[in-house]
Write an enzyme that holds these catalytic residues in place. Structure first.
Site, PDB file in Angstrom:
ATOM      1  N   MET A   1       1.073  -1.048  -0.091  1.00 42.93           N
ATOM      2  CA  MET A   1       0.518   0.133  -0.293  1.00 42.93           C
ATOM      3  C   MET A   1       0.746   0.720   0.494  1.00 42.93           C
ATOM      4  O   MET A   1       0.403   2.146   0.462  1.00 42.93           O
ATOM      5  CB  MET A   1      -1.079   0.032   0.798  1.00 42.93           C
ATOM      6  CG  MET A   1      -1.927  -1.156   1.430  1.00 42.93           C
ATOM      7  SD  MET A   1      -3.653  -0.481   1.547  1.00 42.93           S
ATOM      8  CE  MET A   1      -2.993  -0.866   4.044  1.00 42.93           C
ATOM      9  N   GLY A   2       2.337   1.080  -0.251  1.00 36.88           N
ATOM     10  CA  GLY A   2       3.002   2.435  -0.751  1.00 36.88           C
ATOM     11  C   GLY A   2       3.831   2.673   1.166  1.00 36.88           C
ATOM     12  O   GLY A   2       3.560   1.615   1.499  1.00 36.88           O
TER      13      GLY A   2
ATOM     14  N   HIS B   1       9.343   1.487   3.601  1.00 35.31           N
ATOM     15  CA  HIS B   1      10.248   1.246   4.318  1.00 35.31           C
ATOM     16  C   HIS B   1      11.220  -0.145   3.857  1.00 35.31           C
ATOM     17  O   HIS B   1      10.880  -0.541   3.187  1.00 35.31           O
ATOM     18  CB  HIS B   1      10.190   1.531   5.792  1.00 35.31           C
ATOM     19  CG  HIS B   1       8.687   0.007   5.550  1.00 35.31           C
ATOM     20  ND1 HIS B   1       8.403  -0.967   6.069  1.00 35.31           N
ATOM     21  CD2 HIS B   1       7.175   0.232   6.307  1.00 35.31           C
ATOM     22  CE1 HIS B   1       8.005  -1.450   6.478  1.00 35.31           C
ATOM     23  NE2 HIS B   1       6.921  -0.947   6.517  1.00 35.31           N
TER      24      HIS B   1
ATOM     25  N   GLY C   1      11.070  -2.475   5.231  1.00 31.64           N
ATOM     26  CA  GLY C   1      10.226  -3.597   5.449  1.00 31.64           C
ATOM     27  C   GLY C   1      10.233  -4.468   4.301  1.00 31.64           C
ATOM     28  O   GLY C   1      10.325  -5.698   2.851  1.00 31.64           O
ATOM     29  N   HIS C   2       9.454  -3.740   3.256  1.00 33.33           N
ATOM     30  CA  HIS C   2       9.096  -3.766   2.038  1.00 33.33           C
ATOM     31  C   HIS C   2      10.334  -3.757   0.917  1.00 33.33           C
ATOM     32  O   HIS C   2      10.441  -4.940   0.096  1.00 33.33           O
ATOM     33  CB  HIS C   2       8.347  -2.481   1.189  1.00 33.33           C
ATOM     34  CG  HIS C   2       6.896  -1.939   1.631  1.00 33.33           C
ATOM     35  ND1 HIS C   2       7.095  -0.968   2.305  1.00 33.33           N
ATOM     36  CD2 HIS C   2       6.326  -2.454   2.011  1.00 33.33           C
ATOM     37  CE1 HIS C   2       5.260  -0.675   3.542  1.00 33.33           C
ATOM     38  NE2 HIS C   2       5.320  -1.947   2.844  1.00 33.33           N
TER      39      HIS C   2
ATOM     40  N   GLY D   1       5.193  -9.858   3.425  1.00 33.48           N
ATOM     41  CA  GLY D   1       5.490  -9.381   5.017  1.00 33.48           C
ATOM     42  C   GLY D   1       4.842 -10.667   6.091  1.00 33.48           C
ATOM     43  O   GLY D   1       3.949 -11.486   6.419  1.00 33.48           O
ATOM     44  N   GLU D   2       5.804 -11.372   6.781  1.00 38.09           N
ATOM     45  CA  GLU D   2       5.562 -11.816   8.278  1.00 38.09           C
ATOM     46  C   GLU D   2       5.098 -11.592   8.730  1.00 38.09           C
ATOM     47  O   GLU D   2       4.191 -11.869  10.277  1.00 38.09           O
ATOM     48  CB  GLU D   2       6.379 -12.873   8.198  1.00 38.09           C
ATOM     49  CG  GLU D   2       6.528 -14.196   7.888  1.00 38.09           C
ATOM     50  CD  GLU D   2       8.432 -15.469   7.708  1.00 38.09           C
ATOM     51  OE1 GLU D   2       8.984 -14.613   8.980  1.00 38.09           O
ATOM     52  OE2 GLU D   2       8.881 -15.958   6.974  1.00 38.09           O
TER      53      GLU D   2
ATOM     54  N   SER E   1       6.461  -1.582  10.258  1.00 32.83           N
ATOM     55  CA  SER E   1       5.573  -0.193   9.436  1.00 32.83           C
ATOM     56  C   SER E   1       5.091   1.392   8.974  1.00 32.83           C
ATOM     57  O   SER E   1       5.766   1.849   9.607  1.00 32.83           O
ATOM     58  CB  SER E   1       4.373  -0.280  10.668  1.00 32.83           C
ATOM     59  OG  SER E   1       3.154   0.097  10.383  1.00 32.83           O
TER      60      SER E   1
ATOM     61  N   ARG F   1       2.792   2.408   9.230  1.00 31.13           N
ATOM     62  CA  ARG F   1       2.405   3.323  10.723  1.00 31.13           C
ATOM     63  C   ARG F   1       2.624   3.799  11.222  1.00 31.13           C
ATOM     64  O   ARG F   1       2.501   4.582  12.216  1.00 31.13           O
ATOM     65  CB  ARG F   1       0.722   2.519  10.691  1.00 31.13           C
ATOM     66  CG  ARG F   1      -0.589   2.538  10.253  1.00 31.13           C
ATOM     67  CD  ARG F   1      -1.473   1.914  10.787  1.00 31.13           C
ATOM     68  NE  ARG F   1      -2.395   1.246   9.871  1.00 31.13           N
ATOM     69  CZ  ARG F   1      -3.124   0.368   8.990  1.00 31.13           C
ATOM     70  NH1 ARG F   1      -2.284  -0.924   8.626  1.00 31.13           N
ATOM     71  NH2 ARG F   1      -3.867   1.228   8.525  1.00 31.13           N
TER      72      ARG F   1
HETATM   73  O1  PAF Z   1      -0.083  -5.950   3.870  1.00 30.64           O
HETATM   74  C1  PAF Z   1      -0.409  -4.489   2.843  1.00 30.64           C
HETATM   75  O2  PAF Z   1      -0.010  -3.459   2.693  1.00 30.64           O
HETATM   76  C2  PAF Z   1      -2.038  -4.904   2.015  1.00 30.64           C
HETATM   77  O3  PAF Z   1      -2.847  -5.587   3.131  1.00 30.64           O
HETATM   78  C3  PAF Z   1      -1.914  -5.486   1.123  1.00 30.64           C
HETATM   79  C4  PAF Z   1      -1.554  -6.759   1.270  1.00 30.64           C
HETATM   80  C5  PAF Z   1      -1.253  -5.280  -0.667  1.00 30.64           C
HETATM   81  C6  PAF Z   1      -3.221  -5.436   0.153  1.00 30.64           C
HETATM   82  O4  PAF Z   1      -4.032  -3.829  -0.199  1.00 30.64           O
END
Ligand code: PAF
Length: 295
Positions: free
Chosen positions: A30-31, A34, A36-37, A147-148, A185, A187
């Site tokens: 969802m953009g 960070h 983690g992504h 991610g876990e 995260s 957030r």
């Molecule tokens: O983990 C997320 O960022 C969201 O839940 C996902 C998997 C991209 C679905 O919108």
């Protein structure tokens, strides 16, 4: 790197890669990317020749009182991070691309989606499962990386890929953490310094319960009490859940006699967030231990 806005353009790109015998990986996000992504991207790169990152703040996984409007968004920054990380395609669709006018089809996963986050956010997994199924249909990946940290989400997505015969391998990547242990995260940006400090209670709770499990303690009540006590040492922690569940089925467990996930969700006050609070989750898979177990 290419920025793609439509399902048709993404499908054409994925089909061309597949026709050329290249493996396609999708990292749904969802953009507000960070580290983690970026670890998910690195895993995708190890497994495929075409790496697609989707960036879509999915409205259907937010309840009306949640932070859809204020969810952190930074497409330019995200695109720059993807380019630097060697991503091939960023897919950033408008909502109408994924939810065409009159859309009325939903994907619901059964038992796995009911406890934990499913109990406190009943709308959530229907939205996640639906958008992930759409993203899989659009990107046609061989492999998708999650991610876990979102442990239940990972199990839900694995189940839906199997149940709907999607032919996508769903891979989990260990939670990326800040140097002090806080799970990364999007957030976390809402936390001020004091709450950022209190949020470390989550990782301390996991550590304490894991240490107890290693002594041979198998009673869920004892393990949960230990975790809960650590959380309550943070004066502002508002505990949503602390639960121990079978690591695969997420069913309640009577004893830690096989791997079980200790899952936490805790709210902290956060004036910067639209709702005034931020809800953090974290988890650890606990394994039955014994005093002889040197782990
Ligand atoms: O983990 C997320 O960022 C969201 O839940 C996902 C998997 C991209 C679905 O919108």
């Amino acid at each position: 790197m290419e920025l793609v806005r439509t399902v048709a353009a993404l499908g054409a790109r994925a089909d061309a890669a597949r026709a050329a015998g290249r493996r396609v990986a999708l990292v749904p996000t969802m953009g507000a990317l960070h580290k983690g992504h970026l670890a998910l991207v690195a895993e995708a790169r190890r497994r495929a020749e075409l790496v697609i990152v989707s960036i879509f703040v999915n409205p259907t996984q937010f309840a009306p009182n949640e932070d859809l409007a204020s969810y952190p968004r930074d497409l330019d920054g995200d695109v720059a991070k993807c380019r630097a990380a060697g991503v091939d395609v960023v897919f950033a669709p408008a909502p109408a691309e994924l939810y065409p006018e009159g859309a009325q089809t939903w994907v619901e996963v059964g038992e796995l989606a009911k406890p934990l986050c499913g109990a406190s956010r009943p709308h959530f997994f229907r939205g996640v499962a639906t958008v992930v199924a759409k993203l899989f249909a659009a990107a046609r990946p061989h492999v998708a990386v999650f991610g876990e940290k979102d442990y239940q989400q990972l199990q839900v997505v694995k189940r839906l890929a199997r149940d709907l015969l999607l032919g996508v391998e769903v891979v989990g990547v260990p939670t990326a953490r800040e140097p002090d242990g806080l799970a990364r995260s999007s957030r976390n940006v809402y936390l001020d310094a004091a709450m950022r400090g209190e949020a470390l209670a989550l990782v301390r709770a996991l550590d304490a319960a894991e240490a107890l499990a290693r002594t041979g303690e198998r009673s869920p009540a004892a393990l949960l009490e230990t975790a809960h006590k650590e959380l309550l040492r943070a004066p502002h922690a508002d505990v949503d859940y602390v639960e121990l569940r079978d690591a695969e089925t997420l069913a309640a467990v009577a004893a830690l006699d096989r791997p079980a996930v200790l899952a936490l969700a805790v709210r902290f006050p956060a004036p910067r967030a639209a709702s005034g609070a931020v809800r953090l989750i974290d988890n650890r898979v606990l394994r039955p231990g014994s005093q002889e177990d040197p782990r």
